[in-house]
Design a protein around this motif. Structure first.
Motif, PDB file in Angstrom:
ATOM      1  N   ALA A  91      20.675 -55.329  -2.541  1.00  0.00           N
ATOM      2  CA  ALA A  91      21.449 -56.380  -1.868  1.00  0.00           C
ATOM      3  C   ALA A  91      21.953 -57.412  -2.873  1.00  0.00           C
ATOM      4  N   GLU A  92      21.125 -57.787  -3.842  1.00  0.00           N
ATOM      5  CA  GLU A  92      21.550 -58.747  -4.868  1.00  0.00           C
ATOM      6  C   GLU A  92      22.670 -58.168  -5.724  1.00  0.00           C
ATOM      7  N   LEU A  93      22.514 -56.917  -6.139  1.00  0.00           N
ATOM      8  CA  LEU A  93      23.566 -56.288  -6.939  1.00  0.00           C
ATOM      9  C   LEU A  93      24.863 -56.174  -6.142  1.00  0.00           C
ATOM     10  N   ARG A  94      24.736 -55.778  -4.870  1.00  0.00           N
ATOM     11  CA  ARG A  94      25.932 -55.634  -4.038  1.00  0.00           C
ATOM     12  C   ARG A  94      26.643 -56.982  -3.880  1.00  0.00           C
ATOM     13  N   GLU A  95      25.876 -58.027  -3.623  1.00  0.00           N
ATOM     14  CA  GLU A  95      26.476 -59.351  -3.468  1.00  0.00           C
ATOM     15  C   GLU A  95      27.151 -59.795  -4.756  1.00  0.00           C
ATOM     16  N   SER A  96      26.505 -59.540  -5.897  1.00  0.00           N
ATOM     17  CA  SER A  96      27.079 -59.943  -7.183  1.00  0.00           C
ATOM     18  C   SER A  96      28.358 -59.167  -7.475  1.00  0.00           C
ATOM     19  N   VAL A  97      28.341 -57.863  -7.202  1.00  0.00           N
ATOM     20  CA  VAL A  97      29.522 -57.040  -7.464  1.00  0.00           C
ATOM     21  C   VAL A  97      30.694 -57.493  -6.592  1.00  0.00           C
ATOM     22  N   VAL A  98      30.434 -57.717  -5.309  1.00  0.00           N
ATOM     23  CA  VAL A  98      31.508 -58.150  -4.410  1.00  0.00           C
ATOM     24  C   VAL A  98      32.051 -59.515  -4.823  1.00  0.00           C
ATOM     25  N   ALA A  99      31.142 -60.454  -5.136  1.00  0.00           N
ATOM     26  CA  ALA A  99      31.582 -61.789  -5.543  1.00  0.00           C
ATOM     27  C   ALA A  99      32.398 -61.732  -6.833  1.00  0.00           C
ATOM     28  N   HIS A 100      31.945 -60.902  -7.780  1.00  0.00           N
ATOM     29  CA  HIS A 100      32.672 -60.785  -9.049  1.00  0.00           C
ATOM     30  C   HIS A 100      34.032 -60.136  -8.839  1.00  0.00           C
ATOM     31  N   ALA A 101      34.074 -59.117  -7.983  1.00  0.00           N
ATOM     32  CA  ALA A 101      35.345 -58.450  -7.714  1.00  0.00           C
ATOM     33  C   ALA A 101      36.327 -59.396  -7.027  1.00  0.00           C
ATOM     34  N   VAL A 102      35.833 -60.198  -6.101  1.00  0.00           N
ATOM     35  CA  VAL A 102      36.696 -61.169  -5.426  1.00  0.00           C
ATOM     36  C   VAL A 102      37.211 -62.202  -6.425  1.00  0.00           C
ATOM     37  N   ALA A 103      36.329 -62.610  -7.354  1.00  0.00           N
ATOM     38  CA  ALA A 103      36.748 -63.587  -8.364  1.00  0.00           C
ATOM     39  C   ALA A 103      37.809 -63.015  -9.299  1.00  0.00           C
ATOM     40  N   ARG A 104      37.801 -61.691  -9.503  1.00  0.00           N
ATOM     41  CA  ARG A 104      38.835 -61.071 -10.331  1.00  0.00           C
ATOM     42  C   ARG A 104      40.196 -61.108  -9.662  1.00  0.00           C
TER      43      ARG A 104
END
Length: 573
Positions: A91-104
């Motif tokens: 869940a932490e990795l998924r949240e980080s990946v989604v947040a980072h992708a949105v920031a891109r």
């Protein structure tokens, strides 16, 4: 990914505590294994050599039973917290990946690496669970139980210890050789699954259009081919996993057999006592068991390891620079776009766009499909950096500031954006339109026509919507989104093709909504195809495409090659 990649501990905090617990349980397991082997050898030795009866062996049997129960408890604790840690870490990795992708930003998401993020954040990272539940505990046991039992065997019988030390390196050598091939297969399978997911998502999104054109069966062969490719890659990985498991089992069995033959010959010759021989025989399989399990469970975790590698690649990709200056009040600030151009394959869309979003006025962006109207909105919102030109915020009582220098969170907090496909989170309709009181909701619903929709729903405002607003038609979702736009107090409202999926009645609802927003003093930006919607605007800007900039980010683009472009003009409504 390494057997225990430090990046995993950095990006998933839940893995840190779980690793510490696993190490502690591994040390406890080591002590229990050694104690069990020594007690079992002592009991069997006394029973065979001295003829001890059950009464004499009673305390030893009780101690053995206690150790067996303790090992069971340790295994249960390990299993329980392994599943918890896996769920939290994923869940932490998924949240980080989604947040980072949105920031891109949406431009990156629509590019080469972006589409794979959807599969990675959904099914891909779920494959990390076998890594946490099976592979990582056995890896810790291999680092604790194996060296500890070898030292115990060395203290009991140096000949057996020498045989074990000589055969142990064969296990990791075979694991590395087979594991490299399996890892490549897993990465290939994950890429195939990502392509399949992207194809299926595109097919579902365009299915209404394909059905209207009678081409809904056309992509079936391509989807089937991708599915077959994924099946072949998965079966290839399983085939290698089964064969490598057999190799490891055969190798460890032969190693233990060598120890047993040596002990048997020396027992017959009288060079070794029975208790010591039995203790070494019991400990020998325990030396190889963690290594064998690491090899067996490695193949079950390779899909997760491949997904983790992709997750780390996303998380370690550079983010665009973010400004820190406070965002000015958009109620008294003009958003100025000058010479805006965004690269789109072999051309720019838009090209050389000049726009002033003036507070309290309605602006309509018009133009043919593909000219860059939605992209212009994304530039205005700070979601896509332009390849040429600049976006400037000009307060009525302050100095102008570039949008790239502004804190976007504060900027976005003053904007309500209604994209072509409204995004509705799961929950009730009342929650979807915001936290306004019932009177305000009813007033806004009467204006947007949502009140007529609510009359046909048995639970009214309490009707529960699924993901994406499932349970309502496209037009009904549009009415919910328009109601939400009315109920917010954001000074800038952006409506991207708000009448795209509506009939004449729905179109009139949108027109009334825009007029109400203007009356309330809100600034409205419309992306319009229909003339009736553009007619409600105070300013109309035509957006067109143009040639690519020679030096992106330096000079404004002109659709005709030089000078100020004439493809963006302001016309009073």
């Amino acid at each position: 990914m390494k057997p225990l990649d430090p990046r995993l501990l950095h990006h998933a905090r839940a893995a840190r505590g779980y690793l510490a617990l696993t190490v502690s349980l591994g040390l406890v397991t080591t002590a229990l294994i050694v104690t069990q082997a020594l007690l079992l050898a002592r009991a069997l030795g006394r029973a065979v050599a001295q003829g001890a009866d059950l009464d004499a062996l009673g305390p030893t049997v009780v101690a053995l039973a206690a150790i067996v129960l303790a090992r069971t408890a340790v295994t249960a604790v390990q299993e329980r917290y392994a599943h918890r840690a896996a769920t939290r870490a994923v869940a932490e990795l998924r949240e980080s990946v989604v947040a980072h992708a949105v920031a891109r930003g949406p431009r990156w998401l629509a590019g080469g690496d972006g589409p794979g993020v959807v599969t990675l954040a959904t099914r891909g990272l779920d494959a990390l669970e076998p890594y946490f539940v099976r592979y990582l505990p056995q890896l810790v046991l291999a680092a604790t139980v194996t060296p500890a039992t070898v030292l115990v065997v060395l203290g009991l019988d140096w000949v057996s210890a020498a045989i074990i030390v000589g055969t142990i390196p064969l296990v990791p050598i075979f694991m590395v050789l087979v594991g490299r091939l399996t890892q490549g297969r897993s990465e290939k399978g994950l890429r195939t699954m990502q392509r399949l997911s992207a194809q299926v998502l595109d097919l579902l999104a365009g299915l209404p259009t394909l059905r209207a054109l009678g081409r809904e069966r056309g992509p079936a062969a391509r989807v089937q081919a991708l599915g077959d490719a994924h099946r072949r890659a998965t079966m290839g990985t399983l085939r290698i996993a089964f064969l490598s498991g057999m190799v490891l089992e055969l190798l460890t069995t032969l190693s233990v057999a060598l120890v047993a033959v040596g002990i048997g010959l020396r027992l017959v010759d009288g060079q070794l006592d029975l208790v010591t021989g039995l203790a070494v025989l019991v400990l020998a399989p325990e030396v190889f068991a963690p290594l064998r399990q690491v090899g067996a469970h490695f193949h079950a975790s390779t899909d997760g390891v491949a997904a983790a590698e992709q997750a780390f690649a996303v998380l370690e990709s550079p983010l665009p620079a973010r400004g820190t200056a406070p965002a000015p009040d958009l109620r008294t600030t003009t958003v100025r776009l000058r010479g805006i151009a965004v690269r789109a394959r072999d051309h720019a869309a838009p090209a050389g766009l000049d726009v002033d979003v003036v507070p309290g006025r309605v602006l309509a962006l018009v133009g043919p499909s593909g000219s860059g109207k939605s992209t212009a909105v994304e530039v205005l919102l700070g979601l896509v950096p332009p390849d040429a030109g600049a976006v400037t915020l000009v307060p009525s009582d302050g100095a102008a500031i570039g949008l790239e220098s502004v804190d976007l969170d504060g900027f976005w907090a003053q904007i309500t954006w209604l994209p072509q496909r409204p995004v509705l989170e799961p929950g009730t309709i009342a929650q979807a339109v915001g936290g306004a009181d019932l009177t305000a909701r009813q007033t806004a619903a009467a204006l947007t026509g949502l009140d007529a929709v609510l009359q046909d729903l048995p639970d009214g405002w309490g009707t529960v919507l699924g993901r994406g607003g499932s349970g309502l038609s496209v037009g009904q979702r549009q009415r919910v989104a328009l109601t939400r736009a009315l109920l917010t107090d954001a000074p800038l409202v952006v409506l991207d093709e708000p009448t795209a999926h509506l009939d004449a009645i729905g179109e009139q609802v949108v027109l009334d909504t825009v007029r109400e927003l203007r009356r309330a003093g809100r600034t409205v930006v419309l992306v319009a195809h229909r003339a009736s919607l553009a007619a409600t605007a105070d300013d109309v800007v035509t957006v067109r495409t143009g040639p690519l900039p020679v030096a992106p980010g330096t000079a404004p683009l002109d659709a005709h090659g030089a000078g100020r472009p004439d493809d963006a003009r302001e016309v009073p409504a």
